[in-house]
Scaffold this motif. Structure first.
Motif, PDB file in Angstrom:
ATOM      1  N   HIS A 187     -19.130 -67.340 -35.556  1.00 54.60           N
ATOM      2  CA  HIS A 187     -19.058 -65.921 -35.207  1.00 54.60           C
ATOM      3  C   HIS A 187     -20.073 -65.583 -34.123  1.00 54.60           C
ATOM      4  O   HIS A 187     -19.869 -64.686 -33.325  1.00 54.60           O
ATOM      5  N   GLU A 188     -21.189 -66.299 -34.149  1.00 57.28           N
ATOM      6  CA  GLU A 188     -22.301 -65.980 -33.252  1.00 57.28           C
ATOM      7  C   GLU A 188     -22.758 -67.228 -32.504  1.00 57.28           C
ATOM      8  O   GLU A 188     -22.630 -68.339 -33.006  1.00 57.28           O
ATOM      9  N   VAL A 210     -18.218 -69.183 -23.368  1.00 57.33           N
ATOM     10  CA  VAL A 210     -18.096 -68.285 -24.518  1.00 57.33           C
ATOM     11  C   VAL A 210     -16.987 -67.270 -24.270  1.00 57.33           C
ATOM     12  O   VAL A 210     -16.160 -66.992 -25.153  1.00 57.33           O
ATOM     13  N   LYS A 211     -16.942 -66.743 -23.060  1.00 56.42           N
ATOM     14  CA  LYS A 211     -15.907 -65.755 -22.717  1.00 56.42           C
ATOM     15  C   LYS A 211     -14.508 -66.375 -22.803  1.00 56.42           C
ATOM     16  O   LYS A 211     -13.559 -65.743 -23.297  1.00 56.42           O
ATOM     17  N   GLN A 214     -13.642 -66.743 -26.438  1.00 55.36           N
ATOM     18  CA  GLN A 214     -13.321 -65.393 -26.924  1.00 55.36           C
ATOM     19  C   GLN A 214     -11.878 -65.021 -26.604  1.00 55.36           C
ATOM     20  O   GLN A 214     -11.132 -64.536 -27.457  1.00 55.36           O
ATOM     21  N   HIS A 222     -19.483 -64.081 -30.243  1.00 54.21           N
ATOM     22  CA  HIS A 222     -20.342 -63.362 -29.303  1.00 54.21           C
ATOM     23  C   HIS A 222     -21.733 -63.990 -29.281  1.00 54.21           C
ATOM     24  O   HIS A 222     -22.140 -64.634 -30.250  1.00 54.21           O
ATOM     25  N   SER A 224     -25.208 -63.524 -29.893  1.00 53.78           N
ATOM     26  CA  SER A 224     -25.997 -62.532 -30.625  1.00 53.78           C
ATOM     27  C   SER A 224     -27.487 -62.678 -30.380  1.00 53.78           C
ATOM     28  O   SER A 224     -28.238 -61.707 -30.476  1.00 53.78           O
ATOM     29  N   GLU A 252     -30.416 -59.167 -26.543  1.00 58.11           N
ATOM     30  CA  GLU A 252     -30.185 -60.446 -27.205  1.00 58.11           C
ATOM     31  C   GLU A 252     -31.455 -61.255 -27.431  1.00 58.11           C
ATOM     32  O   GLU A 252     -31.510 -62.076 -28.358  1.00 58.11           O
ATOM     33  N   SER A 308     -22.434 -57.663 -28.241  1.00 65.61           N
ATOM     34  CA  SER A 308     -21.975 -58.847 -27.527  1.00 65.61           C
ATOM     35  C   SER A 308     -22.363 -58.736 -26.052  1.00 65.61           C
ATOM     36  O   SER A 308     -22.037 -57.775 -25.396  1.00 65.61           O
ATOM     37  N   THR A 310     -21.181 -60.334 -23.765  1.00 66.58           N
ATOM     38  CA  THR A 310     -20.036 -60.590 -22.884  1.00 66.58           C
ATOM     39  C   THR A 310     -19.045 -59.441 -22.900  1.00 66.58           C
ATOM     40  O   THR A 310     -18.071 -59.464 -22.150  1.00 66.58           O
ATOM     41  N   GLU A 311     -19.280 -58.420 -23.744  1.00 64.50           N
ATOM     42  CA  GLU A 311     -18.311 -57.337 -23.819  1.00 64.50           C
ATOM     43  C   GLU A 311     -18.156 -56.604 -22.486  1.00 64.50           C
ATOM     44  O   GLU A 311     -17.086 -56.194 -22.096  1.00 64.50           O
ATOM     45  N   ASN A 314     -15.522 -57.905 -20.072  1.00 62.37           N
ATOM     46  CA  ASN A 314     -14.093 -57.908 -20.378  1.00 62.37           C
ATOM     47  C   ASN A 314     -13.351 -56.843 -19.601  1.00 62.37           C
ATOM     48  O   ASN A 314     -13.894 -55.820 -19.284  1.00 62.37           O
TER      49      ASN A 314
END
Length: 314
Positions: A187-188, A210-211, A214, A222, A224, A252, A308, A310-311, A314
């Motif tokens: 998850h992280e 990671v992206k 995702q 994400h 974290s 982070e 996150s 990376t949010e 997006n």
């Protein structure tokens, strides 16, 4: 003469070494009074950095041991063919030992390979063996090759009488199928970054990976946590690197930093984490502080949505 002795004592108390020792004593006392809240659901973290030599495995095993020391049940999954995490946890991982290889290739239940570390009954490990070196090639022809670890872990957690509070996955310093399995199961992402020149080198590639995971395989994944390692506060370079990383990733980066430490480096050669090898040392105290901070961050995120980094992309 008595007055002279007092003067010497007063002078000694003002030396950098005396101040450092006093600070370490105060931090130990602060840790003794902490009773962190454990997560209500299993948190699965993969410790990753495609740049080698950043303290990735060291961080994985010491964070795991520090979490166990405050009462958390922790499973370490050693996905690195070198097996250094298994060594540090004192878990046998010779060629004839059932390992993560058997889980990924032959679909062994994860419960059949998990061993308890001699350090703590709360600390367990799914070991790596030399066979894992060939798993990258063998996985290519397997069905659902990216999801094999995730499926095994889901089955393990579902059947466990007392599921671990944390699963910590140590993966190799490359983006192959082993690391993709780790990202898909987690998850992280926890990224250790050393406080040295070129610290951020390769980080953009890791964030891109990671992206990609995702988007195509594991939407909840994400980044974290970022942990600064090998910190030497006496050098201007280490301070500059820490400032730069905090500027780029303010949410982070942990407040806790892991110092350069002889004890941390020595511990694996005795088949131990630094928590067991010298729990009062500066390195052990720092990892215990990092574990407490990780728990506190989890408690904060349980009250809202996990952040996150990376949010925004997006």
């Amino acid at each position: 003469m008595k007055h002279s002795d007092n003067a010497v004592t007063s002078f000694d108390d003002d030396t950098p070494l005396a101040k450092e020792l006093a600070d370490l004593r105060a931090r130990r006392r602060a840790l003794e009074s902490v009773t962190p809240a454990l997560p209500t659901a299993t948190r699965t973290l993969t410790v990753s950095n495609q740049k080698g030599g950043v303290g990735k495995t060291t961080t994985a095993v010491n964070i795991a041991a520090a979490l166990a020391s405050v009462g958390a049940r922790v499973l370490v999954i050693d996905l690195d063919p070198q097996g250094n995490a298994s060594t540090a946890l004192g878990v046998p991982h010779t060629a004839d030992v059932p390992s993560v290889y058997d889980v990924l290739i032959d679909e062994f239940p994860l419960a059949d390979i998990v061993q308890t570390s001699p350090e703590s009954p709360l600390l367990t490990c799914a070991p790596s063996t030399i066979h894992l070196a060939g798993a990258e090639i063998e996985l290519v022809s397997q069905v659902a090759r990216e999801h094999r670890l995730r499926r095994a872990l889901d089955e393990y957690l579902a059947s466990a009488e007392e599921p671990p509070h944390f699963v910590v996955i140590d993966c190799p310093p490359s983006l192959g199928l082993l690391t993709i399995n780790a990202f898909t199961a987690a998850h992280e992402v926890l990224i250790p970054i050393q406080c040295e020149y070129y610290a951020l080198e390769g980080l953009s590639q890791l964030l891109g990976s990671v992206k990609m995971i995702q988007k195509h395989l594991n939407p909840p994944l994400h980044v974290s946590t970022i942990l600064l390692t090998m910190y030497d506060g006496r050098t201007r370079l280490a301070q500059q690197v820490a400032e730069e990383v905090r500027t780029h990733f303010p949410d982070e980066v942990m407040k806790t930093v892991i110092p350069r430490s002889v004890r941390v480096s020595e511990a694996p050669s005795f088949g131990q984490t630094v928590i067991a090898y010298d729990g009062q040392s500066a390195g052990a105290v720092a990892y215990r502080e990092a574990a407490v901070e990780l728990l506190a961050r989890g408690a904060r995120d349980e009250g809202g949505s996990a952040a996150s980094m990376t949010e925004g992309d997006n």
